[in-house]
Design an enzyme around this catalytic site. Structure first.
Site, PDB file in Angstrom:
ATOM      1  N   CYS A  79      -0.022  -1.175  -0.770  1.00 43.28           N
ATOM      2  CA  CYS A  79       0.740  -2.184  -1.499  1.00 43.28           C
ATOM      3  C   CYS A  79       1.820  -1.518  -2.372  1.00 43.28           C
ATOM      4  O   CYS A  79       2.809  -1.034  -1.861  1.00 43.28           O
ATOM      5  CB  CYS A  79      -0.199  -3.071  -2.315  1.00 43.28           C
ATOM      6  SG  CYS A  79       0.549  -4.634  -2.852  1.00 43.28           S
ATOM      7  N   HIS A 167      -4.172  -4.980   1.867  1.00 46.57           N
ATOM      8  CA  HIS A 167      -5.268  -4.302   1.161  1.00 46.57           C
ATOM      9  C   HIS A 167      -6.473  -4.134   2.085  1.00 46.57           C
ATOM     10  O   HIS A 167      -7.279  -5.056   2.243  1.00 46.57           O
ATOM     11  CB  HIS A 167      -5.673  -5.108  -0.080  1.00 46.57           C
ATOM     12  CG  HIS A 167      -4.668  -5.052  -1.185  1.00 46.57           C
ATOM     13  ND1 HIS A 167      -4.694  -4.097  -2.176  1.00 46.57           N
ATOM     14  CD2 HIS A 167      -3.578  -5.825  -1.433  1.00 46.57           C
ATOM     15  CE1 HIS A 167      -3.676  -4.288  -3.002  1.00 46.57           C
ATOM     16  NE2 HIS A 167      -2.983  -5.330  -2.575  1.00 46.57           N
ATOM     17  N   GLU A 169      -9.101  -2.456   1.561  1.00 45.68           N
ATOM     18  CA  GLU A 169     -10.341  -2.325   0.803  1.00 45.68           C
ATOM     19  C   GLU A 169     -11.025  -3.665   0.549  1.00 45.68           C
ATOM     20  O   GLU A 169     -12.206  -3.709   0.186  1.00 45.68           O
ATOM     21  CB  GLU A 169     -10.071  -1.624  -0.538  1.00 45.68           C
ATOM     22  CG  GLU A 169      -9.275  -2.429  -1.551  1.00 45.68           C
ATOM     23  CD  GLU A 169      -7.769  -2.307  -1.394  1.00 45.68           C
ATOM     24  OE1 GLU A 169      -7.051  -2.597  -2.366  1.00 45.68           O
ATOM     25  OE2 GLU A 169      -7.308  -1.923  -0.300  1.00 45.68           O
TER      26      GLU A 169
END
Length: 510
Positions: A79, A167, A169
């Site tokens: 990001c 993202h 994660e």
């Protein structure tokens, strides 16, 4: 030292999730502020740049010096990190015409690329950005796109440097684990050997080297963290460890004696100290949550100072501090993450308490602590206990804390927790408890009007406490528990159930 992935934090609330996903692969990682890059010694295998609440276009946005990293170590920008790597080296980042926040789908993926190998077009990813990379430098190539964002991922030609706008994660990125494993294992070459057994061996050796022949006094709370910390220290320096279990008057019903007995059965050298009146005195007149936490923390330290002086030549104070405590109390290693609340066992000791601090679990998440505990063969009755806040019921009583309110809340809490166990729901819940509300409500019992206290029940599911969802307990169970509390606990005539998740709420009310 284990091989390590270095995560540079730019203040994103997702940074800790990156660390958890890396650790789940049995690879050690650390989070450091972007402006405090540690020595890049031989154990670092790769670097990840986190997201950020800043825009790269902001004048005061982080501007890390990556000269010692870029092109020398595998590097992944997520990001903000991806936007910075583009803009800093000749690309262009502009405000998004369509702000992508939430679910998006990959319209293109370069499955032959080392980072995105095994991922599929159409896969769902999680976006959270107000800027878009409009142009990348000429030596960058696109490896992923969504319907709205052409440059959702890229690699620099001739370098193991990558950027992704989404993202990986976050669990909502359905193939995020594939991407992270590609980077950590395949590109960085990590061998995935950071296991509970290796952690125990290394920690024991480090504790022996750090403490030497000194004595350590450890504060036991009855919870998982301090228990695992105690067993680790006991394994490393058993004859030098002195444990103290303080009754602050804010524990659960009958918890003090039962936990004290269990510690003695574990072979720990433990002393019980009833300091409840000191805590009650310190809490008189206090209603502000932070003021209560600080008061509890101060008495906790005062008691330890007094008790430690009775141990000849004690030099260290052991604590069960874990990573979420550190993250929520202070910015990670002095970094940009926002402070949410203070913890009584984090942030150092007053100058007059001449003890150094040893925290063997400081870099572990809660689920990792339990894994370590199992490898140490600690009883599941201790490891399976729900987390309980250090300040205890003091932060579950909204407003001023009194002995009578504690007594009432202990009774309510006991009915709730025992009910969860009896109905085989306890292990489905990550944390549960009751909150004494600062309101009274009208009720009717028999033919009489009552004007008594209200309580809220709280139960959440989580993996690490960083995020949590409220638990969907059966209505029939809640009805039965509510009825039992109102009938058996004098002073309560109303029971509510908290259906807030974290974020935006926190797990505790204070």
């Amino acid at each position: 030292m284990h091989e390590m992935i270095l995560i540079l934090d730019f203040g994103s609330q997702y940074t800790q999730l990156i660390a958890r996903r890396v650790r789940e692969m049995n690879v050690y990682c650390e989070i450091h502020p972007w402006n405090k890059i540690p020595n890049l010694d031989g154990n670092i295998r790769g670097v990840i740049l986190s997201g950020s609440p800043f825009s790269v276009r902001d004048e005061n946005a982080p501007k890390p010096d990556l000269e010692s990293i870029k092109g020398k170590f595998p590097l992944l920008g997520v990001c903000f990190g991806a936007q910075y790597l583009s803009q800093r080296f000749g690309g262009e980042v502009l405000p998004s015409s369509i702000r992508e926040y939430g679910r998006a789908h990959l319209s293109f993926i370069d499955s032959a690329n080392a980072l995105t190998h095994g991922m599929t077009a159409g896969s769902q990813v999680w976006m959270s950005h107000g800027d878009t990379i409009k142009k990348i430098p000429t030596n960058y190539k696109i490896i992923a796109s969504t319907e709205d964002v052409e440059i959702a991922g890229y690699q620099i030609d001739g370098e193991q440097t990558y950027g992704i706008q989404f993202h990986p994660e976050v669990y909502h990125s359905l193939e995020g684990a594939i991407l992270l494993k590609n980077f950590v294992v395949n590109i960085c070459g990590c061998s995935q050997d950071w296991t509970p057994a290796s952690f125990v061996d290394e920690t024991v050796k480090n504790l022996q080297q750090t403490v030497g022949e000194d004595k350590v006094v450890l504060g036991l709370s009855g919870g998982v963290d301090s228990s695992v910390a105690a067993v680790l220290l006991n394994k490393a320096i058993s004859s030098q460890l002195f444990c103290i279990f303080v009754d602050n008057g804010l524990l659960r019903k009958n918890e003090y004696q039962s936990v004290l007995d269990s510690y003695k059965n574990m072979g720990l050298n433990v002393k019980g100290v009833d300091a409840s009146e000191k805590f009650y005195d310190a809490l008189k007149g206090l209603t502000d949550p932070e003021a209560k936490r600080k008061a509890i923390g101060k008495v906790f330290i005062d008691v330890f100072d007094e008790e430690s002086k009775q141990i000849e030549n004690v030099k260290w104070l052991g604590q069960g501090t874990i990573y979420p405590d550190v993250i929520e109390s202070v910015s990670v290693n002095g970094g940009p993450s926002q402070t949410i609340k203070s913890h009584h066992n984090v942030g150092g000791l007053p100058d007059y308490m001449l003890l150094k601090v040893v925290e063997p679990l400081r870099l572990l998440f809660k689920d990792e602590v339990r894994r370590i505990g199992r490898s140490l063969q600690i009883d599941d009755k201790i490891l399976g206990r729900h987390p309980f806040p250090g300040p205890g019921l003091g932060i579950r009583i909204l407003g001023e804390v009194t002995a009578e309110k504690v007594r009432i809340l202990q009774e309510v809490d006991s009915i709730f927790i025992e009910g969860l166990k009896e109905h085989h729901l306890y292990d489905d819940v990550w944390q549960a408890g009751a909150i004494f509300l600062p309101v009274q409500s009208v009720g009717v019992m028999g033919d009489e009007r009552t004007y008594e206290n209200a309580v809220a029940l709280r139960a959440v599911t989580s993996t690490d406490g960083m995020t949590a969802d409220w638990c969907h307990l059966p209505y029939e169970f809640l009805a039965k528990i509510s009825n039992k509390i109102i009938n058996q606990v004098k002073g309560i005539n109303r029971v509510t159930y908290d259906i807030s998740s974290k974020p935006p709420a926190t797990i505790e009310w204070e």
